[in-house]
Design a protein around this motif. Structure first.
Motif, PDB file in Angstrom:
ATOM      1  N   ASP A 198      -4.093 -18.295  -9.440  1.00  0.00           N
ATOM      2  CA  ASP A 198      -4.444 -18.274  -8.024  1.00  0.00           C
ATOM      3  C   ASP A 198      -5.929 -17.965  -7.860  1.00  0.00           C
ATOM      4  O   ASP A 198      -6.658 -17.795  -8.839  1.00  0.00           O
ATOM      5  CB  ASP A 198      -3.583 -17.256  -7.266  1.00  0.00           C
ATOM      6  CG  ASP A 198      -3.651 -15.840  -7.844  1.00  0.00           C
ATOM      7  OD1 ASP A 198      -4.620 -15.507  -8.573  1.00  0.00           O
ATOM      8  OD2 ASP A 198      -2.722 -15.052  -7.578  1.00  0.00           O
ATOM      9  N   PHE A 199      -6.362 -17.898  -6.618  1.00  0.00           N
ATOM     10  CA  PHE A 199      -7.764 -17.633  -6.314  1.00  0.00           C
ATOM     11  C   PHE A 199      -8.186 -16.243  -6.796  1.00  0.00           C
ATOM     12  O   PHE A 199      -9.307 -16.063  -7.276  1.00  0.00           O
ATOM     13  CB  PHE A 199      -8.016 -17.766  -4.809  1.00  0.00           C
ATOM     14  CG  PHE A 199      -9.437 -17.456  -4.423  1.00  0.00           C
ATOM     15  CD1 PHE A 199     -10.454 -18.357  -4.682  1.00  0.00           C
ATOM     16  CD2 PHE A 199      -9.752 -16.258  -3.809  1.00  0.00           C
ATOM     17  CE1 PHE A 199     -11.766 -18.077  -4.342  1.00  0.00           C
ATOM     18  CE2 PHE A 199     -11.062 -15.960  -3.460  1.00  0.00           C
ATOM     19  CZ  PHE A 199     -12.071 -16.883  -3.725  1.00  0.00           C
ATOM     20  N   LYS A 200      -7.297 -15.268  -6.671  1.00  0.00           N
ATOM     21  CA  LYS A 200      -7.635 -13.903  -7.079  1.00  0.00           C
ATOM     22  C   LYS A 200      -8.021 -13.860  -8.556  1.00  0.00           C
ATOM     23  O   LYS A 200      -9.021 -13.226  -8.925  1.00  0.00           O
ATOM     24  CB  LYS A 200      -6.460 -12.963  -6.802  1.00  0.00           C
ATOM     25  CG  LYS A 200      -6.745 -11.524  -7.128  1.00  0.00           C
ATOM     26  CD  LYS A 200      -5.553 -10.632  -6.808  1.00  0.00           C
ATOM     27  CE  LYS A 200      -5.845  -9.217  -7.248  1.00  0.00           C
ATOM     28  NZ  LYS A 200      -4.698  -8.342  -7.105  1.00  0.00           N
ATOM     29  N   ASN A 207     -16.241 -23.404  -7.798  1.00  0.00           N
ATOM     30  CA  ASN A 207     -14.900 -22.848  -7.680  1.00  0.00           C
ATOM     31  C   ASN A 207     -14.160 -23.559  -6.559  1.00  0.00           C
ATOM     32  O   ASN A 207     -14.712 -23.781  -5.487  1.00  0.00           O
ATOM     33  CB  ASN A 207     -14.989 -21.345  -7.394  1.00  0.00           C
ATOM     34  CG  ASN A 207     -13.682 -20.755  -6.928  1.00  0.00           C
ATOM     35  OD1 ASN A 207     -13.574 -20.317  -5.796  1.00  0.00           O
ATOM     36  ND2 ASN A 207     -12.687 -20.730  -7.791  1.00  0.00           N
ATOM     37  N   SER A 208     -12.919 -23.921  -6.833  1.00  0.00           N
ATOM     38  CA  SER A 208     -12.029 -24.469  -5.821  1.00  0.00           C
ATOM     39  C   SER A 208     -10.662 -23.846  -6.042  1.00  0.00           C
ATOM     40  O   SER A 208      -9.971 -24.167  -7.019  1.00  0.00           O
ATOM     41  CB  SER A 208     -11.948 -25.991  -5.941  1.00  0.00           C
ATOM     42  OG  SER A 208     -11.058 -26.503  -4.975  1.00  0.00           O
ATOM     43  N   TRP A 209     -10.305 -22.930  -5.191  1.00  0.00           N
ATOM     44  CA  TRP A 209      -9.083 -22.141  -5.242  1.00  0.00           C
ATOM     45  C   TRP A 209      -8.841 -21.548  -6.625  1.00  0.00           C
ATOM     46  O   TRP A 209      -9.414 -20.526  -6.950  1.00  0.00           O
ATOM     47  CB  TRP A 209      -7.876 -22.932  -4.712  1.00  0.00           C
ATOM     48  CG  TRP A 209      -6.665 -22.055  -4.547  1.00  0.00           C
ATOM     49  CD1 TRP A 209      -6.554 -20.999  -3.698  1.00  0.00           C
ATOM     50  CD2 TRP A 209      -5.432 -22.125  -5.264  1.00  0.00           C
ATOM     51  NE1 TRP A 209      -5.316 -20.402  -3.836  1.00  0.00           N
ATOM     52  CE2 TRP A 209      -4.603 -21.081  -4.802  1.00  0.00           C
ATOM     53  CE3 TRP A 209      -4.940 -22.961  -6.257  1.00  0.00           C
ATOM     54  CZ2 TRP A 209      -3.321 -20.855  -5.290  1.00  0.00           C
ATOM     55  CZ3 TRP A 209      -3.658 -22.740  -6.729  1.00  0.00           C
ATOM     56  CH2 TRP A 209      -2.861 -21.691  -6.239  1.00  0.00           C
ATOM     57  N   ASN A 210      -8.010 -22.153  -7.461  1.00  0.00           N
ATOM     58  CA  ASN A 210      -7.661 -21.541  -8.751  1.00  0.00           C
ATOM     59  C   ASN A 210      -8.445 -22.141  -9.912  1.00  0.00           C
ATOM     60  O   ASN A 210      -8.175 -21.820 -11.064  1.00  0.00           O
ATOM     61  CB  ASN A 210      -6.160 -21.691  -9.027  1.00  0.00           C
ATOM     62  CG  ASN A 210      -5.744 -23.121  -9.303  1.00  0.00           C
ATOM     63  OD1 ASN A 210      -6.333 -24.062  -8.777  1.00  0.00           O
ATOM     64  ND2 ASN A 210      -4.727 -23.290 -10.117  1.00  0.00           N
TER      65      ASN A 210
END
Length: 97
Positions: A32-34, A58-61
């Protein structure tokens, strides 16, 4: 120091050579993004310590990274050092649970 004789494919098997051997790239995919953001934070802190900074997005994950030493228009040991550190940071983030 340039690393013309380094076998990047053997030393960094998850990375690909680009730009006539003057850059390497890898796409990191996280849950995931985190996780992606945690990886980027660890990588950014280390990049500051060694004063060598990645070109990345960066794109989400996903985090796409390209490394090259722009001042000499070639790969150097700093690129390999940062790539290895980023591989370790990705493993750490993905296996934290």
């Amino acid at each position: 120091m340039k690393i013309e004789e380094l076998n990047v494919v053997a030393e960094l098997p998850l990375w690909s050579l680009l730009a006539e051997g003057k850059a390497i790239t890898r796409e990191f995919v996280f849950v995931d993004f985190k996780q992606a953001f945690e990886f980027m934070t660890l990588s950014a802190q280390y990049a500051e310590q060694i004063n060598h900074h990645p070109d990345w997005s960066n794109s989400w994950n996903k985090v796409t990274v390209q490394l090259s030493t722009h001042s000499v228009a070639a790969l150097t040991t700093l690129d390999v050092q940062l790539a290895k550190a980023m591989d370790a940071f990705a493993d750490k983030v993905m296996n934290a649970n």
